[in-house]
Design an enzyme around this catalytic site. Structure first.
Site, PDB file in Angstrom:
ATOM      1  N   GLY A   1       0.694  -1.439  -0.189  1.00  0.00           N
ATOM      2  CA  GLY A   1       0.061  -0.346   0.020  1.00  0.00           C
ATOM      3  C   GLY A   1       0.767   1.375   0.338  1.00  0.00           C
TER       4      GLY A   1
ATOM      5  CE  LYS B   1       9.055   9.049   7.964  1.00  0.00           C
ATOM      6  NZ  LYS B   1       7.243   8.594   8.148  1.00  0.00           N
TER       7      LYS B   1
ATOM      8  CB  ALA C   1     -11.810  -5.062  -5.905  1.00  0.00           C
TER       9      ALA C   1
ATOM     10  N   GLY D   1       1.374  23.421   2.429  1.00  0.00           N
ATOM     11  CA  GLY D   1       0.622  22.519   3.992  1.00  0.00           C
ATOM     12  C   GLY D   1       2.042  22.444   4.911  1.00  0.00           C
ATOM     13  N   GLY D   2       2.290  22.686   5.931  1.00  0.00           N
ATOM     14  CA  GLY D   2       3.242  22.497   6.965  1.00  0.00           C
ATOM     15  C   GLY D   2       2.626  21.468   8.305  1.00  0.00           C
TER      16      GLY D   2
ATOM     17  CB  VAL E   1      -3.370  20.985   1.675  1.00  0.00           C
ATOM     18  CG1 VAL E   1      -2.155  22.413   1.277  1.00  0.00           C
ATOM     19  CG2 VAL E   1      -3.906  19.904   0.500  1.00  0.00           C
TER      20      VAL E   1
ATOM     21  NE  ARG F   1      -2.124   9.514   2.415  1.00  0.00           N
ATOM     22  CZ  ARG F   1      -2.102   9.177   1.230  1.00  0.00           C
ATOM     23  NH1 ARG F   1      -1.442   9.805   0.762  1.00  0.00           N
ATOM     24  NH2 ARG F   1      -2.082   8.045   0.328  1.00  0.00           N
TER      25      ARG F   1
ATOM     26  CB  ALA G   1       1.786   1.667   9.096  1.00  0.00           C
TER      27      ALA G   1
ATOM     28  CG  HIS H   1      23.797   5.738  32.340  1.00  0.00           C
ATOM     29  ND1 HIS H   1      23.440   7.779  32.514  1.00  0.00           N
ATOM     30  CD2 HIS H   1      24.849   6.270  32.876  1.00  0.00           C
ATOM     31  CE1 HIS H   1      24.037   8.434  32.800  1.00  0.00           C
ATOM     32  NE2 HIS H   1      25.522   7.452  33.232  1.00  0.00           N
TER      33      HIS H   1
HETATM   34  P1  FAD Z   1      -3.398   2.156   2.143  1.00  0.00           P
HETATM   35  O1  FAD Z   1      -2.250   2.323   2.405  1.00  0.00           O
HETATM   36  O2  FAD Z   1      -3.477   3.435   1.521  1.00  0.00           O
HETATM   37  O3  FAD Z   1      -3.127   1.269   0.906  1.00  0.00           O
HETATM   38  C1  FAD Z   1      -4.550   0.695   0.384  1.00  0.00           C
HETATM   39  C2  FAD Z   1      -4.561  -0.037  -0.711  1.00  0.00           C
HETATM   40  O4  FAD Z   1      -5.240  -0.130  -1.483  1.00  0.00           O
HETATM   41  C3  FAD Z   1      -3.670   0.356  -2.128  1.00  0.00           C
HETATM   42  O5  FAD Z   1      -2.396  -0.485  -2.008  1.00  0.00           O
HETATM   43  C4  FAD Z   1      -4.262   0.128  -3.309  1.00  0.00           C
HETATM   44  O6  FAD Z   1      -3.720   0.611  -3.975  1.00  0.00           O
HETATM   45  C5  FAD Z   1      -5.316  -0.806  -2.564  1.00  0.00           C
HETATM   46  N1  FAD Z   1      -6.901  -0.466  -3.518  1.00  0.00           N
HETATM   47  C6  FAD Z   1      -7.755   0.917  -3.320  1.00  0.00           C
HETATM   48  N2  FAD Z   1      -8.349   0.651  -3.656  1.00  0.00           N
HETATM   49  C7  FAD Z   1      -8.527  -0.445  -4.547  1.00  0.00           C
HETATM   50  C8  FAD Z   1      -9.827  -0.867  -4.965  1.00  0.00           C
HETATM   51  N3  FAD Z   1     -10.942  -0.325  -5.125  1.00  0.00           N
HETATM   52  N4  FAD Z   1      -9.270  -2.406  -5.490  1.00  0.00           N
HETATM   53  C9  FAD Z   1      -8.007  -3.079  -5.528  1.00  0.00           C
HETATM   54  N5  FAD Z   1      -6.929  -2.391  -4.870  1.00  0.00           N
HETATM   55  C10 FAD Z   1      -7.378  -0.924  -4.470  1.00  0.00           C
HETATM   56  N6  FAD Z   1       2.009   6.206   9.144  1.00  0.00           N
HETATM   57  C11 FAD Z   1       3.060   5.884   9.825  1.00  0.00           C
HETATM   58  O7  FAD Z   1       2.328   5.333  10.997  1.00  0.00           O
HETATM   59  N7  FAD Z   1       4.126   6.044  10.153  1.00  0.00           N
HETATM   60  C12 FAD Z   1       4.171   7.297   9.000  1.00  0.00           C
HETATM   61  O8  FAD Z   1       6.058   7.520   9.085  1.00  0.00           O
HETATM   62  C13 FAD Z   1       3.433   7.516   7.623  1.00  0.00           C
HETATM   63  N8  FAD Z   1       5.009   8.283   6.896  1.00  0.00           N
HETATM   64  C14 FAD Z   1       4.047   8.675   5.775  1.00  0.00           C
HETATM   65  C15 FAD Z   1       5.094   9.095   4.827  1.00  0.00           C
HETATM   66  C16 FAD Z   1       4.030  10.029   3.842  1.00  0.00           C
HETATM   67  C17 FAD Z   1       4.682  10.594   2.883  1.00  0.00           C
HETATM   68  C18 FAD Z   1       2.936   8.858   3.282  1.00  0.00           C
HETATM   69  C19 FAD Z   1       1.875   9.249   1.751  1.00  0.00           C
HETATM   70  C20 FAD Z   1       1.761   8.508   4.477  1.00  0.00           C
HETATM   71  C21 FAD Z   1       2.685   8.241   5.515  1.00  0.00           C
HETATM   72  N9  FAD Z   1       1.821   7.228   6.599  1.00  0.00           N
HETATM   73  C22 FAD Z   1       2.459   7.625   7.866  1.00  0.00           C
HETATM   74  C23 FAD Z   1       0.468   6.775   6.536  1.00  0.00           C
HETATM   75  C24 FAD Z   1       0.564   5.267   6.140  1.00  0.00           C
HETATM   76  O9  FAD Z   1       0.673   5.193   4.933  1.00  0.00           O
HETATM   77  C25 FAD Z   1      -0.677   5.685   6.498  1.00  0.00           C
HETATM   78  O10 FAD Z   1      -1.876   5.269   7.281  1.00  0.00           O
HETATM   79  C26 FAD Z   1      -1.650   3.999   5.820  1.00  0.00           C
HETATM   80  O11 FAD Z   1      -0.337   3.134   4.421  1.00  0.00           O
HETATM   81  C27 FAD Z   1      -2.636   3.584   6.044  1.00  0.00           C
HETATM   82  O12 FAD Z   1      -3.007   1.904   5.616  1.00  0.00           O
HETATM   83  P2  FAD Z   1      -4.022   1.234   4.517  1.00  0.00           P
HETATM   84  O13 FAD Z   1      -3.949  -0.181   4.505  1.00  0.00           O
HETATM   85  O14 FAD Z   1      -5.481   2.336   5.149  1.00  0.00           O
HETATM   86  O15 FAD Z   1      -4.031   2.028   3.294  1.00  0.00           O
HETATM   87  P1  NAD Z   2      -1.115  17.124   7.504  1.00  0.00           P
HETATM   88  O1  NAD Z   2      -2.778  16.594   8.138  1.00  0.00           O
HETATM   89  O2  NAD Z   2      -0.173  16.089   8.594  1.00  0.00           O
HETATM   90  O3  NAD Z   2      -0.976  18.206   6.937  1.00  0.00           O
HETATM   91  C1  NAD Z   2      -1.452  19.383   6.366  1.00  0.00           C
HETATM   92  C2  NAD Z   2      -1.142  20.515   6.975  1.00  0.00           C
HETATM   93  O4  NAD Z   2      -1.604  21.379   5.715  1.00  0.00           O
HETATM   94  C3  NAD Z   2      -1.836  20.939   8.094  1.00  0.00           C
HETATM   95  O5  NAD Z   2      -1.112  22.216   8.499  1.00  0.00           O
HETATM   96  C4  NAD Z   2      -3.215  22.394   7.530  1.00  0.00           C
HETATM   97  O6  NAD Z   2      -3.729  23.440   8.577  1.00  0.00           O
HETATM   98  C5  NAD Z   2      -2.410  22.764   6.214  1.00  0.00           C
HETATM   99  N1  NAD Z   2      -2.733  22.798   5.104  1.00  0.00           N
HETATM  100  C6  NAD Z   2      -4.568  22.734   4.763  1.00  0.00           C
HETATM  101  N2  NAD Z   2      -4.662  23.187   3.519  1.00  0.00           N
HETATM  102  C7  NAD Z   2      -3.619  24.452   3.366  1.00  0.00           C
HETATM  103  C8  NAD Z   2      -3.795  24.756   2.777  1.00  0.00           C
HETATM  104  N3  NAD Z   2      -4.918  25.163   1.219  1.00  0.00           N
HETATM  105  N4  NAD Z   2      -3.187  25.941   2.375  1.00  0.00           N
HETATM  106  C9  NAD Z   2      -1.530  26.129   3.256  1.00  0.00           C
HETATM  107  N5  NAD Z   2      -1.447  24.634   3.929  1.00  0.00           N
HETATM  108  C10 NAD Z   2      -2.647  24.228   4.069  1.00  0.00           C
HETATM  109  O7  NAD Z   2      -1.246  15.954   6.104  1.00  0.00           O
HETATM  110  P2  NAD Z   2       0.091  15.273   5.841  1.00  0.00           P
HETATM  111  O8  NAD Z   2       0.810  15.650   5.733  1.00  0.00           O
HETATM  112  O9  NAD Z   2      -0.322  15.562   3.722  1.00  0.00           O
HETATM  113  O10 NAD Z   2       0.210  13.672   6.060  1.00  0.00           O
HETATM  114  C11 NAD Z   2      -1.823  13.359   5.598  1.00  0.00           C
HETATM  115  C12 NAD Z   2      -0.944  12.159   6.383  1.00  0.00           C
HETATM  116  O11 NAD Z   2      -0.399  11.389   6.544  1.00  0.00           O
HETATM  117  C13 NAD Z   2      -1.799  12.814   8.170  1.00  0.00           C
HETATM  118  O12 NAD Z   2      -2.185  13.338   8.687  1.00  0.00           O
HETATM  119  C14 NAD Z   2      -1.237  11.129   8.494  1.00  0.00           C
HETATM  120  O13 NAD Z   2      -2.276  10.671   9.642  1.00  0.00           O
HETATM  121  C15 NAD Z   2       0.165  10.560   7.575  1.00  0.00           C
HETATM  122  N6  NAD Z   2       1.472  10.761   7.633  1.00  0.00           N
HETATM  123  C16 NAD Z   2       1.601  10.207   8.727  1.00  0.00           C
HETATM  124  C17 NAD Z   2       3.728  10.248   9.167  1.00  0.00           C
HETATM  125  C18 NAD Z   2       3.951   9.955  10.318  1.00  0.00           C
HETATM  126  O14 NAD Z   2       3.004   9.082  10.905  1.00  0.00           O
HETATM  127  N7  NAD Z   2       5.294  10.466  10.527  1.00  0.00           N
HETATM  128  C19 NAD Z   2       4.227  11.203   8.069  1.00  0.00           C
HETATM  129  C20 NAD Z   2       3.576  11.170   6.811  1.00  0.00           C
HETATM  130  C21 NAD Z   2       2.176  11.247   6.642  1.00  0.00           C
END
Ligand code: FAD
Ligand code: NAD
Length: 462
Positions: free
Chosen positions: A41, A52, A118, A182-183, A268, A270, A317, A441
């Site tokens: 995913g 990372k 699907a 988006g910070g 900004v 997901r 995740a 420690h």
């Molecule tokens: P997803 O991982 O999004 O998986 C969904 C899967 O479903 C995908 O493979 C997709 O192809 C498949 N799918 C969708 N629709 C269909 C369909 N109709 N038929 C078949 N397959 C389909 N979270 C953390 O905990 N720690 C982190 O450090 C972290 N870093 C992140 C960094 C970034 C840049 C991003 C974008 C996200 C990060 N996240 C992090 C968030 C994390 O990736 C998600 O919370 C996690 O992947 C969610 O898992 P999920 O199984 O719900 O969905």
């Molecule tokens: P986020 O919700 O963490 O941050 C989005 C930021 O964009 C917010 O600070 C919001 O105020 C700002 N924003 C919204 N609209 C804006 C606009 N029009 N102009 C300027 N700023 C705006 O979302 P993300 O960084 O896209 O990450 C999505 C999700 O992915 C997170 O909510 C998190 O659950 C997951 N994620 C987790 C990790 C981790 O666990 N380390 C790392 C990456 C992503």
């Protein structure tokens, strides 16, 4: 048309879906998983793992870059070079290994894997276009685990120089100027990495603080470090348009500014993947844009469960995995319900932030009288020996019983404290339990013991 009939159908093989399928398989449930792209995913392919990897490479590069001039450690090097294409190749190798690992685990658990998207025919039947033709899957129980995708801003559609996190994780050269809109989590994790790799980064955040989900005390060391890295942070600012060279933003009271940007990274938030594959027809109850679930991850349709990002915040995740494991056990007939006290969260910025449970403000808002203990890393020997003394550990507990309500930290490497934090909360620890546990420690984890001691009124090292 081929047809499979099974007990459990999991749609999506991200952390939620693949864990659910593996556990169901282990419990002897006849399981099929359908994946449109690659196993693992968002997290494994374009999220947690690749980000990372990039953060690590950027940290290493920045570390050696500092050694080009005389420094306290007495180590000097010639000017280092970064070949980002090679870094990305290395990152792709890790992703590939994990992809195969997930597929192997699914096979070991005797889960049948169907590749393709699907589409619902009805609540218990999907149609999948595979390379070898249309496959119908009928199941007694369905788990929706389709995850989430980046939110697009209307004035900044993705494409060309306007990137989502997915494209940013595959750049083969470092942009000389990068505007991050988006910070939040992604913007700051990746923005910091690109700044360390040499890009001139500007962060444009709509709210009055970066990382608005965290309290100001936790965010302060991160803001300080961004400043040291030369990252310009504009809060209360909105992006209006992009010319191909500059991002036009609106700051306070209608004032505008142009920011030079070779690339614009839009982060900004997901949104759930709920459109374009027949889910609309099922008409499941929603919580905003997300699928509404109860404490067993059941949706409003009998026999249809939903887990992970598609069900809302926190989109992490490890939450998706915990839900997946629970649902598999329920489908196998075990009595399970969502009874977690805490879902830890880590922001992999520099320094890192880790939280579990309630912040002081949240605890007060829930009506608790609290005691708070804060221990700064400036008083921690290990922090001194690793040249990273910024940050602290903070413990929040009920004033009457000393029951720990929340634990937070900001500092180098504090992500590894997340398990101690969660364990303390899940086990219903009191401040005395943490204070009475011998912490090795010299480690940063001593900060946790000291924060508990501080809340009890007798810290030893401050
Ligand atoms: P997803 O991982 O999004 O998986 C969904 C899967 O479903 C995908 O493979 C997709 O192809 C498949 N799918 C969708 N629709 C269909 C369909 N109709 N038929 C078949 N397959 C389909 N979270 C953390 O905990 N720690 C982190 O450090 C972290 N870093 C992140 C960094 C970034 C840049 C991003 C974008 C996200 C990060 N996240 C992090 C968030 C994390 O990736 C998600 O919370 C996690 O992947 C969610 O898992 P999920 O199984 O719900 O969905
Ligand atoms: P986020 O919700 O963490 O941050 C989005 C930021 O964009 C917010 O600070 C919001 O105020 C700002 N924003 C919204 N609209 C804006 C606009 N029009 N102009 C300027 N700023 C705006 O979302 P993300 O960084 O896209 O990450 C999505 C999700 O992915 C997170 O909510 C998190 O659950 C997951 N994620 C987790 C990790 C981790 O666990 N380390 C790392 C990456 C992503």
């Amino acid at each position: 048309m081929k047809e499979i009939v099974c007990k459990l159908l999991v749609i999506g093989a991200g952390p939620g879906g693949y864990i659910c399928a593996i556990r169901a398989g282990q419990l002897g449930v006849d399981t099929v998983i359908v994946e449109a792209t690659k196993a693992g995913g968002t997290c494994l392919n374009v999220g947690c793992i690749p980000s990372k990897a990039l953060i690590h490479a950027a940290e290493e590069f920045e570390k050696v870059s500092h050694m080009t001039s005389p420094n306290a450690l007495g180590i000097t090097v010639e000017a280092p070079r970064l070949d980002l294409a090679q870094t990305i190749h290395w990152k792709d190798g890790i992703v590939g290994r994990l992809n195969s690992g997930v597929l192997g685990l699914l096979r070991k658990a005797k889960v049948k894997i169907v590749h393709g998207q699907a589409k619902f025919r009805d609540g218990k039947t999907v149609e999948v276009e595979t390379e070898t033709g249309t496959q119908i899957v009928r199941a007694e129980t369905v788990v929706i685990a389709t995850g989430s995708e980046p939110v697009e801003l209307p004035p900044l559609p993705f494409g060309g120089a306007v990137l989502s996190s997915t494209e940013a994780l595959s750049l083969t050269s470092v942009p000389s100027t990068l505007a991050v809109v988006g910070g939040g989590y992604i913007g700051l994790e990746l923005g910091t990495a690109f700044a360390k790799m040499g890009a001139q980064v500007t962060v444009v955040e709509a709210m009055s603080q970066i990382l608005p989900q965290y309290d100001a005390e936790l965010v302060k060391p991160v803001a300080k470090r961004l400043n040291e890295l030369g990252v310009r942070v504009l809060t209360g600012a909105k992006a209006k348009s992009y010319s191909g060279e500059a991002l036009l933003i609106e700051i306070a009271a209608g004032a505008e500014e142009r920011i030079a940007a070779d690339k614009v990274l839009v982060t900004v938030g997901r949104k759930p993947r709920t459109e374009g594959w027949g889910l609309e027809e099922l008409d499941l109850d929603r919580a905003g844009r997300f699928i509404r679930i109860d404490e067993r991850c059941r949706t409003s349709m009998r026999g249809v469960y939903a887990i992970g990002d598609v069900t809302g915040e926190p989109m992490l995740a490890h939450r998706a995995m915990a839900q997946g494991e629970m649902v598999a056990e329920i489908v196998a007939g075990r009595k399970r319900t969502w009874d977690k006290r805490a879902i830890p969260a880590v922001c992999f910025t520099d320094p890192e932030i880790v939280t579990a449970g309630l912040s002081p403000e949240e605890a007060r808002a829930q009506g608790y009288e609290i005691r708070v203990g804060l221990f700064p890393f400036a008083a921690n020997g290990r922090a001194m020996t690793t040249q990273s003394e910024d940050g602290f550990v903070r413990a929040v507990a009920r004033a009457d019983t000393n029951l720990v309500l929340g634990l937070q930290a900001v500092g180098a490497g504090v992500s590894e404290l997340s398990s101690a934090f969660s364990l303390a909360l899940e086990m219903g620890a009191r401040l005395e339990d943490i204070a009475g546990t011998i912490h090795a420690h010299p480690t940063r984890s001593e900060g946790l013991q000291e924060a508990a001691l501080k809340a009890l009124g007798h810290a030893l090292h401050i």
